[in-house]
Design a protein around this motif. Structure first.
Motif, PDB file in Angstrom:
ATOM      1  N   TRP A 195       0.822  -1.207   0.000  1.00 48.94           N
ATOM      2  CA  TRP A 195       0.000   0.000   0.000  1.00 48.94           C
ATOM      3  C   TRP A 195       0.859   1.261   0.000  1.00 48.94           C
ATOM      4  O   TRP A 195       0.372   2.350  -0.317  1.00 48.94           O
ATOM      5  CB  TRP A 195      -0.964   0.010   1.178  1.00 48.94           C
ATOM      6  CG  TRP A 195      -0.311  -0.159   2.504  1.00 48.94           C
ATOM      7  CD1 TRP A 195      -0.074  -1.334   3.167  1.00 48.94           C
ATOM      8  CD2 TRP A 195       0.220   0.874   3.337  1.00 48.94           C
ATOM      9  NE1 TRP A 195       0.570  -1.094   4.347  1.00 48.94           N
ATOM     10  CE2 TRP A 195       0.752   0.254   4.489  1.00 48.94           C
ATOM     11  CE3 TRP A 195       0.283   2.254   3.223  1.00 48.94           C
ATOM     12  CZ2 TRP A 195       1.347   0.972   5.508  1.00 48.94           C
ATOM     13  CZ3 TRP A 195       0.873   2.984   4.250  1.00 48.94           C
ATOM     14  CH2 TRP A 195       1.393   2.330   5.376  1.00 48.94           C
ATOM     15  N   LEU A 196       2.144   1.119   0.308  1.00 54.09           N
ATOM     16  CA  LEU A 196       3.030   2.284   0.278  1.00 54.09           C
ATOM     17  C   LEU A 196       3.194   2.851  -1.132  1.00 54.09           C
ATOM     18  O   LEU A 196       3.504   4.029  -1.293  1.00 54.09           O
ATOM     19  CB  LEU A 196       4.402   1.929   0.867  1.00 54.09           C
ATOM     20  CG  LEU A 196       4.436   1.760   2.384  1.00 54.09           C
ATOM     21  CD1 LEU A 196       5.777   1.224   2.829  1.00 54.09           C
ATOM     22  CD2 LEU A 196       4.116   3.072   3.075  1.00 54.09           C
ATOM     23  N   TRP A 197       2.958   2.026  -2.167  1.00 54.54           N
ATOM     24  CA  TRP A 197       2.982   2.562  -3.520  1.00 54.54           C
ATOM     25  C   TRP A 197       1.906   3.628  -3.686  1.00 54.54           C
ATOM     26  O   TRP A 197       2.096   4.601  -4.420  1.00 54.54           O
ATOM     27  CB  TRP A 197       2.789   1.464  -4.561  1.00 54.54           C
ATOM     28  CG  TRP A 197       4.011   0.627  -4.754  1.00 54.54           C
ATOM     29  CD1 TRP A 197       4.133  -0.706  -4.506  1.00 54.54           C
ATOM     30  CD2 TRP A 197       5.287   1.067  -5.229  1.00 54.54           C
ATOM     31  NE1 TRP A 197       5.403  -1.119  -4.808  1.00 54.54           N
ATOM     32  CE2 TRP A 197       6.126  -0.047  -5.252  1.00 54.54           C
ATOM     33  CE3 TRP A 197       5.787   2.302  -5.635  1.00 54.54           C
ATOM     34  CZ2 TRP A 197       7.452   0.032  -5.676  1.00 54.54           C
ATOM     35  CZ3 TRP A 197       7.107   2.379  -6.054  1.00 54.54           C
ATOM     36  CH2 TRP A 197       7.927   1.251  -6.072  1.00 54.54           C
ATOM     37  N   GLY A 198       0.780   3.459  -3.014  1.00 52.29           N
ATOM     38  CA  GLY A 198      -0.269   4.469  -3.057  1.00 52.29           C
ATOM     39  C   GLY A 198       0.173   5.773  -2.420  1.00 52.29           C
ATOM     40  O   GLY A 198      -0.179   6.858  -2.891  1.00 52.29           O
ATOM     41  N   VAL A 199       0.958   5.680  -1.360  1.00 52.23           N
ATOM     42  CA  VAL A 199       1.495   6.892  -0.720  1.00 52.23           C
ATOM     43  C   VAL A 199       2.406   7.624  -1.703  1.00 52.23           C
ATOM     44  O   VAL A 199       2.398   8.856  -1.765  1.00 52.23           O
ATOM     45  CB  VAL A 199       2.242   6.533   0.587  1.00 52.23           C
ATOM     46  CG1 VAL A 199       2.920   7.754   1.180  1.00 52.23           C
ATOM     47  CG2 VAL A 199       1.294   5.900   1.587  1.00 52.23           C
ATOM     48  N   GLY A 200       3.161   6.866  -2.491  1.00 56.04           N
ATOM     49  CA  GLY A 200       4.004   7.491  -3.510  1.00 56.04           C
ATOM     50  C   GLY A 200       3.189   8.277  -4.521  1.00 56.04           C
ATOM     51  O   GLY A 200       3.566   9.377  -4.934  1.00 56.04           O
ATOM     52  N   LEU A 201       2.035   7.736  -4.929  1.00 56.76           N
ATOM     53  CA  LEU A 201       1.160   8.471  -5.852  1.00 56.76           C
ATOM     54  C   LEU A 201       0.537   9.680  -5.169  1.00 56.76           C
ATOM     55  O   LEU A 201       0.341  10.720  -5.807  1.00 56.76           O
ATOM     56  CB  LEU A 201       0.062   7.553  -6.383  1.00 56.76           C
ATOM     57  CG  LEU A 201       0.448   6.678  -7.566  1.00 56.76           C
ATOM     58  CD1 LEU A 201      -0.688   5.737  -7.919  1.00 56.76           C
ATOM     59  CD2 LEU A 201       0.836   7.511  -8.753  1.00 56.76           C
ATOM     60  N   LEU A 202       0.219   9.540  -3.885  1.00 51.72           N
ATOM     61  CA  LEU A 202      -0.327  10.684  -3.152  1.00 51.72           C
ATOM     62  C   LEU A 202       0.700  11.812  -3.060  1.00 51.72           C
ATOM     63  O   LEU A 202       0.331  12.992  -3.013  1.00 51.72           O
ATOM     64  CB  LEU A 202      -0.777  10.268  -1.753  1.00 51.72           C
ATOM     65  CG  LEU A 202      -1.989   9.345  -1.687  1.00 51.72           C
ATOM     66  CD1 LEU A 202      -2.265   8.924  -0.250  1.00 51.72           C
ATOM     67  CD2 LEU A 202      -3.206  10.012  -2.285  1.00 51.72           C
ATOM     68  N   LEU A 203       1.975  11.483  -3.029  1.00 54.46           N
ATOM     69  CA  LEU A 203       3.019  12.506  -3.033  1.00 54.46           C
ATOM     70  C   LEU A 203       3.251  13.073  -4.431  1.00 54.46           C
ATOM     71  O   LEU A 203       3.577  14.247  -4.590  1.00 54.46           O
ATOM     72  CB  LEU A 203       4.322  11.920  -2.491  1.00 54.46           C
ATOM     73  CG  LEU A 203       4.326  11.541  -1.022  1.00 54.46           C
ATOM     74  CD1 LEU A 203       5.620  10.828  -0.672  1.00 54.46           C
ATOM     75  CD2 LEU A 203       4.131  12.762  -0.152  1.00 54.46           C
TER      76      LEU A 203
END
Length: 115
Positions: free
Chosen positions: A41-49
């Motif tokens: 799910w950390l890949w989603g945080v990358g997109l949020l950034l």
């Protein structure tokens, strides 16, 4: 798949992939090579950034205000812009990046909690 752009619209793709990749690289360096396998799910945080970085870059290049909420939504998100990617202004692509990032984070966290 075909991509087209006007002006410097190609920077949309480079910005989103660049921020996303840099985020993954920093996590890997800081926490080890298996961090993204353990917590996908950390890949989603990358997109949020990546979304606000792309918004800032697109707004600056298209000489538009940074405010995302305006009365004339059609002008802000769908009008012709000098720098566009696949027919939309650069900054408009921040909205799908944000939505996909939120989905990946929420789905990943729900899977972690229920799984």
């Amino acid at each position: 798949m075909a991509f087209w752009w006007t002006g410097r619209g190609f920077l949309t793709l480079l910005t989103v992939i660049g921020v996303w990749g840099a985020f993954g690289a920093i996590l890997t360096l800081a926490f080890g090579s298996d961090v993204l396998d353990r917590f996908p799910w950390l890949w989603g945080v990358g997109l949020l950034l990546a979304a606000p970085v792309n918004w800032w870059a697109g707004s600056r290049l298209n000489k538009r205000d940074l405010k995302p909420f305006v009365r004339n939504v059609q002008w802000r998100y769908f009008s012709k812009a000098r720098h566009s990617f696949c027919g939309l202004p650069m900054e408009t692509w921040s909205v799908p990046a944000l939505a996909i990032g939120l989905f990946v984070v929420v789905a990943g966290l729900l899977e972690t909690v229920t799984g």
